[in-house]
Design an enzyme around this catalytic site. Structure first.
Site, mmCIF file in Angstrom:
data_model
loop_
_atom_site.group_PDB
_atom_site.id
_atom_site.type_symbol
_atom_site.label_atom_id
_atom_site.label_comp_id
_atom_site.label_asym_id
_atom_site.label_seq_id
_atom_site.Cartn_x
_atom_site.Cartn_y
_atom_site.Cartn_z
ATOM 1 N N GLY A 64 5.070 -3.483 -0.650
ATOM 2 C CA GLY A 64 3.626 -3.565 -0.417
ATOM 3 C C GLY A 64 2.994 -4.607 -1.312
ATOM 4 C CB THR A 118 9.541 -6.282 0.600
ATOM 5 O OG1 THR A 118 8.831 -7.427 0.195
ATOM 6 C CG2 THR A 118 10.352 -5.740 -0.537
ATOM 7 C CG ASP A 175 6.175 -4.726 -6.113
ATOM 8 O OD1 ASP A 175 5.743 -5.631 -5.359
ATOM 9 O OD2 ASP A 175 6.890 -3.792 -5.718
HETATM 10 N N1 ASP Z 1 6.045 -6.194 -2.833
HETATM 11 C C1 ASP Z 1 6.330 -7.521 -2.370
HETATM 12 C C2 ASP Z 1 5.604 -8.538 -3.210
HETATM 13 O O1 ASP Z 1 4.473 -8.284 -3.568
HETATM 14 C C3 ASP Z 1 5.940 -7.740 -0.941
HETATM 15 C C4 ASP Z 1 6.280 -6.643 0.011
HETATM 16 O O2 ASP Z 1 6.724 -5.574 -0.352
HETATM 17 O O3 ASP Z 1 6.106 -6.870 1.181
HETATM 18 O O4 ASP Z 1 6.137 -9.577 -3.459
#
Ligand code: ASP
Length: 304
Positions: free
Chosen positions: A212, A160, A191
């Site tokens: 995350g 992300t 999120d």
């Molecule tokens: N936070 C993102 C999600 O859970 C994924 C990421 O940040 O890598 O969709």
């Protein structure tokens, strides 16, 4: 709403991240270069007197075009091999939020989120989000076209992206863009498009973007927690890095999960922290001669 006097005295600041995850050695230089290019795109906007919202959108668009990152082109496919993307943008001056979830076949989800910013709905999902994107003249594409050759071959784990900026008028903005978690259930939303969880911006408090494990971040409303920690009155006032560290530690203790965050305070302090092995970042303020580009917090600490 009239602009406030910039608490940072007319200074600007910007930080972008390329996801809380482990960066394999062969991806290190692409991660650094991608973050730096995005930061430079946002910085140009700020140097030219543009708004924090414009700077965040400009930076996110570059990251969405770069298959190194899990956003736009190069997004992680879900369990049925399709790309569904989420993005959120917030204007700290007006507290306007624009967010999209489960968006398919659009090159720049961040620009769709930006287009929604001044509209009444805070979030649009799925086909309705794509319809809105079409009405706004956003660049549409085949759903397939967002899967990069690397993702097609190996289902690579990227991550992300996010950006936070303060403009010279004292306005803050925050934004995120993601393809979600690799192999996620169709329709799953993390999120990233949820204000108060994956991002938030308030000129009075600061602006923050998360990356995350989305379920952990959402359950703990980590963006909101970070801003509350930053708002603690003196003498307990916390440094930006301290607030991020504390919020991520609390998340890990209560629900577990790897994550990272970037923040800018109303007076222009930049902070970042992660409990994942890496989180590529690039940042610069008008007080810095050149950008800082790092793959992890320890790398930054080593050079200081
Ligand atoms: N936070 C993102 C999600 O859970 C994924 C990421 O940040 O890598 O969709």
């Amino acid at each position: 709403m009239p602009d406030r006097i910039n608490e940072a005295g007319g200074h600007w600041a910007i930080i972008v991240h390329g996801g809380a995850h482990e960066v394999p050695p062969e991806k290190a230089s692409a991660s650094r270069a991608g973050c730096l290019a995005a930061q430079q795109a946002g910085r140009k906007v700020l140097e030219g007197g543009g708004s924090a919202v414009e700077a965040v959108e400009a930076a996110l668009r570059l990251l969405e075009d770069d298959p190194t990152f899990n956003a736009g082109f190069g997004s992680a496919p879900n369990s049925v091999g399709e790309v569904e993307m989420d993005s959120g943008l917030m204007d700290g001056r007006t507290l306007d939020v624009g967010a999209v979830a489960g968006l398919r076949g659009v090159r720049h989800p961040a620009s769709v989120a930006r287009a929604l910013l001044r509209e009444t709905p805070v979030m649009l999902i799925g086909d309705a989000a794509r319809q809105f994107a079409r009405e706004q003249g956003a660049e549409l594409c085949e759903v397939e076209a967002l899967i990069s050759p690397a993702q097609r071959e190996a289902y690579e784990e990227h991550d992300t992206v996010g950006c936070v900026a303060l403009d010279a008028q004292g306005n803050l903005a925050a934004g995120t863009s993601t393809g979600g978690l690799s192999g996620q259930r169709p329709g799953r939303v993390g999120d990233s498009p949820l204000p108060g969880c994956g991002f938030y911006a308030d000129n009075e408090l600061g602006a923050v973007a998360l990356t995350g494990e989305g379920e952990s971040i959402a359950r703990m409303m980590v963006a909101a927690r970070i801003l509350h920690l930053l708002a603690r009155p003196s003498p307990e006032a916390t440094s930006p890095d301290g607030a991020l560290q504390e919020a991520l530690q609390t998340m890990q203790q209560r629900v577990g999960g790897e994550a990272g965050a970037i923040v800018i305070t109303p007076d222009g302090q930049v902070g970042w922290w992660h409990n994942s092995p890496n989180m590529p970042v690039a940042y610069q303020t008008s007080r810095m001669a050149q950008a800082g580009v790092f793959l992890s917090k320890t790398e930054e600490q080593d050079v200081q």
